[in-house]
Every structure is written in C-alpha cells, then in structure tokens.
Design an enzyme around this catalytic site. Structure first.
Site, PDB file in Angstrom:
ATOM      1  N   LYS A  13       0.840  -1.215   0.000  1.00 56.25           N
ATOM      2  CA  LYS A  13       0.000   0.000   0.000  1.00 56.25           C
ATOM      3  C   LYS A  13       0.870   1.257   0.000  1.00 56.25           C
ATOM      4  O   LYS A  13       0.649   2.181  -0.769  1.00 56.25           O
ATOM      5  CB  LYS A  13      -0.932   0.020   1.230  1.00 56.25           C
ATOM      6  CG  LYS A  13      -1.794  -1.212   1.398  1.00 56.25           C
ATOM      7  CD  LYS A  13      -2.665  -1.147   2.638  1.00 56.25           C
ATOM      8  CE  LYS A  13      -1.904  -1.179   3.944  1.00 56.25           C
ATOM      9  NZ  LYS A  13      -1.177  -2.430   4.227  1.00 56.25           N
ATOM     10  N   ARG A  88      -9.385   1.685   8.838  1.00 57.28           N
ATOM     11  CA  ARG A  88      -8.999   0.325   9.191  1.00 57.28           C
ATOM     12  C   ARG A  88     -10.128  -0.443   9.846  1.00 57.28           C
ATOM     13  O   ARG A  88      -9.945  -1.595  10.227  1.00 57.28           O
ATOM     14  CB  ARG A  88      -7.820   0.381  10.154  1.00 57.28           C
ATOM     15  CG  ARG A  88      -6.494   0.145   9.479  1.00 57.28           C
ATOM     16  CD  ARG A  88      -5.433   0.190  10.533  1.00 57.28           C
ATOM     17  NE  ARG A  88      -4.319  -0.641  10.204  1.00 57.28           N
ATOM     18  CZ  ARG A  88      -3.258  -0.211   9.547  1.00 57.28           C
ATOM     19  NH1 ARG A  88      -3.193   1.013   9.102  1.00 57.28           N
ATOM     20  NH2 ARG A  88      -2.259  -1.037   9.335  1.00 57.28           N
ATOM     21  N   ARG A 122      11.749  -6.141   4.764  1.00 54.61           N
ATOM     22  CA  ARG A 122      11.575  -4.684   4.636  1.00 54.61           C
ATOM     23  C   ARG A 122      12.582  -3.938   5.508  1.00 54.61           C
ATOM     24  O   ARG A 122      12.810  -4.288   6.650  1.00 54.61           O
ATOM     25  CB  ARG A 122      10.162  -4.268   5.032  1.00 54.61           C
ATOM     26  CG  ARG A 122      10.005  -2.750   5.052  1.00 54.61           C
ATOM     27  CD  ARG A 122       8.594  -2.290   5.072  1.00 54.61           C
ATOM     28  NE  ARG A 122       7.844  -2.810   6.194  1.00 54.61           N
ATOM     29  CZ  ARG A 122       6.548  -2.611   6.349  1.00 54.61           C
ATOM     30  NH1 ARG A 122       5.875  -1.945   5.447  1.00 54.61           N
ATOM     31  NH2 ARG A 122       5.921  -3.112   7.389  1.00 54.61           N
ATOM     32  N   ARG A 152      11.566  -2.173  11.075  1.00 53.38           N
ATOM     33  CA  ARG A 152      10.472  -1.640  11.893  1.00 53.38           C
ATOM     34  C   ARG A 152      10.222  -2.548  13.094  1.00 53.38           C
ATOM     35  O   ARG A 152      10.191  -3.771  12.934  1.00 53.38           O
ATOM     36  CB  ARG A 152       9.195  -1.529  11.044  1.00 53.38           C
ATOM     37  CG  ARG A 152       8.954  -0.131  10.508  1.00 53.38           C
ATOM     38  CD  ARG A 152       7.828  -0.047   9.534  1.00 53.38           C
ATOM     39  NE  ARG A 152       6.560  -0.608   9.964  1.00 53.38           N
ATOM     40  CZ  ARG A 152       5.433  -0.509   9.282  1.00 53.38           C
ATOM     41  NH1 ARG A 152       5.427   0.165   8.141  1.00 53.38           N
ATOM     42  NH2 ARG A 152       4.317  -1.045   9.710  1.00 53.38           N
ATOM     43  N   ARG A 163      -0.747  -8.491  13.549  1.00 50.48           N
ATOM     44  CA  ARG A 163      -1.245  -7.492  12.591  1.00 50.48           C
ATOM     45  C   ARG A 163      -2.147  -8.149  11.552  1.00 50.48           C
ATOM     46  O   ARG A 163      -3.150  -7.571  11.120  1.00 50.48           O
ATOM     47  CB  ARG A 163      -0.070  -6.769  11.919  1.00 50.48           C
ATOM     48  CG  ARG A 163       0.632  -5.800  12.877  1.00 50.48           C
ATOM     49  CD  ARG A 163       2.039  -5.444  12.407  1.00 50.48           C
ATOM     50  NE  ARG A 163       2.065  -4.756  11.145  1.00 50.48           N
ATOM     51  CZ  ARG A 163       3.138  -4.726  10.337  1.00 50.48           C
ATOM     52  NH1 ARG A 163       4.256  -5.365  10.672  1.00 50.48           N
ATOM     53  NH2 ARG A 163       3.094  -4.072   9.200  1.00 50.48           N
TER      54      ARG A 163
HETATM   55  P1  AP5 Z   1       4.899  -1.647   1.824  1.00 51.01           P
HETATM   56  O1  AP5 Z   1       4.554  -0.793   0.653  1.00 51.01           O
HETATM   57  O2  AP5 Z   1       5.672  -1.008   2.936  1.00 51.01           O
HETATM   58  O3  AP5 Z   1       3.618  -2.401   2.388  1.00 51.01           O
HETATM   59  P2  AP5 Z   1       2.358  -1.841   3.162  1.00 51.01           P
HETATM   60  O4  AP5 Z   1       1.156  -2.511   2.584  1.00 51.01           O
HETATM   61  O5  AP5 Z   1       2.360  -0.342   3.176  1.00 51.01           O
HETATM   62  O6  AP5 Z   1       2.644  -2.483   4.581  1.00 51.01           O
HETATM   63  P3  AP5 Z   1       2.648  -1.874   6.049  1.00 51.01           P
HETATM   64  O7  AP5 Z   1       3.317  -2.920   6.886  1.00 51.01           O
HETATM   65  O8  AP5 Z   1       3.248  -0.500   6.089  1.00 51.01           O
HETATM   66  O9  AP5 Z   1       1.156  -1.810   6.341  1.00 51.01           O
HETATM   67  P4  AP5 Z   1       0.512  -1.784   7.693  1.00 51.01           P
HETATM   68  O10 AP5 Z   1      -0.872  -1.488   7.285  1.00 51.01           O
HETATM   69  O11 AP5 Z   1       0.704  -2.992   8.529  1.00 51.01           O
HETATM   70  O12 AP5 Z   1       1.323  -0.638   8.487  1.00 51.01           O
HETATM   71  P5  AP5 Z   1       1.004   0.896   8.786  1.00 51.01           P
HETATM   72  O13 AP5 Z   1       2.278   1.621   8.709  1.00 51.01           O
HETATM   73  O14 AP5 Z   1      -0.160   1.384   8.000  1.00 51.01           O
HETATM   74  O15 AP5 Z   1       5.718  -2.921   1.266  1.00 51.01           O
HETATM   75  C1  AP5 Z   1       6.260  -3.896   2.140  1.00 51.01           C
HETATM   76  C2  AP5 Z   1       7.625  -4.380   1.592  1.00 51.01           C
HETATM   77  O16 AP5 Z   1       7.428  -5.045   0.347  1.00 51.01           O
HETATM   78  C3  AP5 Z   1       8.620  -3.242   1.295  1.00 51.01           C
HETATM   79  O17 AP5 Z   1       9.909  -3.683   1.602  1.00 51.01           O
HETATM   80  C4  AP5 Z   1       8.458  -2.989  -0.211  1.00 51.01           C
HETATM   81  O18 AP5 Z   1       9.651  -2.472  -0.778  1.00 51.01           O
HETATM   82  C5  AP5 Z   1       8.127  -4.378  -0.726  1.00 51.01           C
HETATM   83  N1  AP5 Z   1       7.200  -4.388  -1.864  1.00 51.01           N
HETATM   84  C6  AP5 Z   1       6.069  -3.631  -2.001  1.00 51.01           C
HETATM   85  N2  AP5 Z   1       5.446  -3.946  -3.152  1.00 51.01           N
HETATM   86  C7  AP5 Z   1       6.182  -4.929  -3.741  1.00 51.01           C
HETATM   87  C8  AP5 Z   1       6.032  -5.677  -4.963  1.00 51.01           C
HETATM   88  N3  AP5 Z   1       4.995  -5.488  -5.799  1.00 51.01           N
HETATM   89  N4  AP5 Z   1       6.974  -6.602  -5.242  1.00 51.01           N
HETATM   90  C9  AP5 Z   1       8.035  -6.828  -4.402  1.00 51.01           C
HETATM   91  N5  AP5 Z   1       8.235  -6.141  -3.247  1.00 51.01           N
HETATM   92  C10 AP5 Z   1       7.307  -5.205  -2.923  1.00 51.01           C
HETATM   93  O19 AP5 Z   1       0.499   0.816  10.317  1.00 51.01           O
HETATM   94  C11 AP5 Z   1       1.389   0.466  11.359  1.00 51.01           C
HETATM   95  C12 AP5 Z   1       0.614   0.475  12.669  1.00 51.01           C
HETATM   96  O20 AP5 Z   1       0.113   1.806  12.959  1.00 51.01           O
HETATM   97  C13 AP5 Z   1      -0.626  -0.432  12.719  1.00 51.01           C
HETATM   98  O21 AP5 Z   1      -0.302  -1.777  13.032  1.00 51.01           O
HETATM   99  C14 AP5 Z   1      -1.433   0.255  13.840  1.00 51.01           C
HETATM  100  O22 AP5 Z   1      -0.907  -0.055  15.101  1.00 51.01           O
HETATM  101  C15 AP5 Z   1      -1.167   1.743  13.581  1.00 51.01           C
HETATM  102  N6  AP5 Z   1      -2.170   2.327  12.682  1.00 51.01           N
HETATM  103  C16 AP5 Z   1      -1.948   2.824  11.436  1.00 51.01           C
HETATM  104  N7  AP5 Z   1      -3.087   3.277  10.886  1.00 51.01           N
HETATM  105  C17 AP5 Z   1      -4.065   3.070  11.817  1.00 51.01           C
HETATM  106  C18 AP5 Z   1      -5.466   3.303  11.835  1.00 51.01           C
HETATM  107  N8  AP5 Z   1      -6.111   3.826  10.769  1.00 51.01           N
HETATM  108  N9  AP5 Z   1      -6.161   2.983  12.947  1.00 51.01           N
HETATM  109  C19 AP5 Z   1      -5.537   2.457  14.040  1.00 51.01           C
HETATM  110  N10 AP5 Z   1      -4.203   2.178  14.079  1.00 51.01           N
HETATM  111  C20 AP5 Z   1      -3.472   2.481  12.975  1.00 51.01           C
END
Ligand code: AP5
Length: 207
Positions: A13, A88, A122, A152, A163
C-alpha cells in the site's frame, strides 16, 4: 481524486501510494508514518501509541480519526488525497464518508506467504520514511538520504501474526463495505511494483 488503500500488512500500500502521489500530484497520507513520526519525535501522541503499535494492535479510533481529519484540512488535499492505512475498521470508514468520502478504494490483494517474506525483508529509513526490500536495496544505507536503514519494530514474526489477525477481523470487512458502495478496485498485488502500479492507474482510468 480521493483514494484509499486496503490490503494486509506488506501488500504494498505504502509503496503504491508513494508512486501514485508523484503521478497524480496529490499527497500520500500514511497514518502509520504519522504515528512513527510522533514516536521518533517523542511527542505525547508518540508516547501514547508506541506500545500499541509495537504490539500490532490498532490505535484508538478517536485519536486516529481526529489526526486524519486535521490532516485532510490542509491545502494540499484540495486536489485530493491518497490515504494509506486509513480507514482500518467500519467506524473509521463511516467517519471518512462523513467528511471527505473516497472516490475509490484500491484493494491490493496478495498471497499470505508473499507478504510475510516482504515484511521480513523490509527496511525503513528513519529519516525520510522510505521503505525498501533487502532483495532490491541490499545496501544498509537509504538510497535517497544516506541514513542507515532499520527494521520496523512491528516487523517481527509475532507482531506480524497479530497485525494479520487484526487486518482479517477488522479491516478486511471494508472490502465488502466499499464493494456495496460501488467504489472498489481490486488489484493483483503479487506482481512487480511497476506492474501493480500500472494496473492501478489503468483501473482508475476506467472508473
Ligand atoms: P509496503 O509498501 O511497505 O507495504 P504496506 O502494505 O504499506 O505495509 P505496512 O506494513 O506498512 O502496512 P501496515 O498497514 O501494517 O502498516 P502501517 O504503517 O499502516 O511494502 C512492504 C515491503 O514489500 C517493502 O519492503 C516494499 O519495498 C516491498 N514491496 C512492495 N510492493 C512490492 C512488490 N509489488 N513486489 C516486491 N516487493 C514489494 O500501520 C502500522 C501500525 O500503525 C498499525 O499496526 C497500527 O498499530 C497503527 N495504525 C496505522 N493506521 C491506523 C489506523 N487507521 N487505525 C488504528 N491504528 C493504525
């Protein structure tokens, strides 16, 4: 154009939202990045959310929604937004509908074994928030700003499992929610970064 992203942790994402922000000239707003920035700066919000995020749970809705509402009021959102990590759950989705409804929810669909390997490999830049995979960027240094890349704290196996559980129970039901609203674009996220991006652009163009 107002776009949100759905998809489990590691689906890509953030990677796609960052590419599309450049293509469409609209801001990429990541709630995870906002929280991590607060943790890094040691703000009261950062102190409140650190343990929650490290445990893989969701930050309380009221705090998250108020941060997003404030962010969406900024001038750069007049042309639209790319929201990554919000909403979410149903409560967050309904609150977004009432202030700045998305035009489309991009659901990045991915096989579970692929996302586990993506998260395990990552590396994140603590300075510019860029994320890279060790297979694509084997250097320890951020290719953009030269700072040492880190793992991370929530990218460890036990927290990844938590998660995924949270995603399946609370966030995945939003796929049906946006489907019923006629705002769902599902993309095969198992492909290369460039191919996924091309499919999203093509899908949005047709809508
Ligand atoms: P990446 O693009 O980083 O993946 P992502 O889907 O963004 O994954 P996240 O782990 O960031 O999502 P998340 O939803 O768990 O975390 P968030 O930060 O939102 O890609 C991952 C890896 O794969 C990278 O190394 C990339 O280079 C590689 N890659 C990507 N695409 C690829 C492809 N096509 N081919 C090969 N490699 C590829 O949230 C973190 C925490 O914050 C949550 O757990 C929660 O505690 C809190 N939080 C955030 N938002 C909320 C909310 N709305 N409500 C409550 N708590 C929240």
């Amino acid at each position: 154009m107002n776009i949100i992203f759905l998809g489990p942790p590691g689906a890509g994402k953030g990677t796609q939202a960052s590419l599309l922000a450049g293509l469409y000239d609209i801001p990429h707003i990541s709630t995870g990045d906002i929280f991590r920035d607060n943790i890094k700066r040691g703000t009261p919000i950062g102190k409140e959310v650190k343990l929650i995020i490290d445990a893989g749970a969701l930050v309380p809705d009221d705090l998250t929604i108020s941060l997003v509402k404030e962010r969406l009021k900024r001038e750069d959102c007049l042309k639209g937004y790319l929201l990554d990590g919000f909403p979410r759950n149903l409560y967050q989705a309904e609150s977004l509908e009432s202030v700045a409804p998305p035009d489309m929810a991009v659901n990045v669909d991915i096989d579970q074994d692929i996302l586990v390997s993506r998260l395990a490999g990552r590396r994140a830049c603590p300075n510019c928030a860029g994320t890279y995979h060790v297979s694509a960027v084997p250097s320890e240094l951020c290719p953009v700003c030269g700072v040492k890349l880190t793992v991370r704290p929530d990218d460890v196996p036990e927290t990844i499992r938590k998660r995924l559980e949270v995603y399946n129970s609370q966030t995945a039901p939003l796929i049906a929610f946006y489907g019923q609203l006629g705002k769902l674009l599902t993309i095969d996220g198992n492909q290369s970064i460039e191919k996924v991006c091309g499919d999203i652009v093509e899908g949005l163009r047709k809508e």
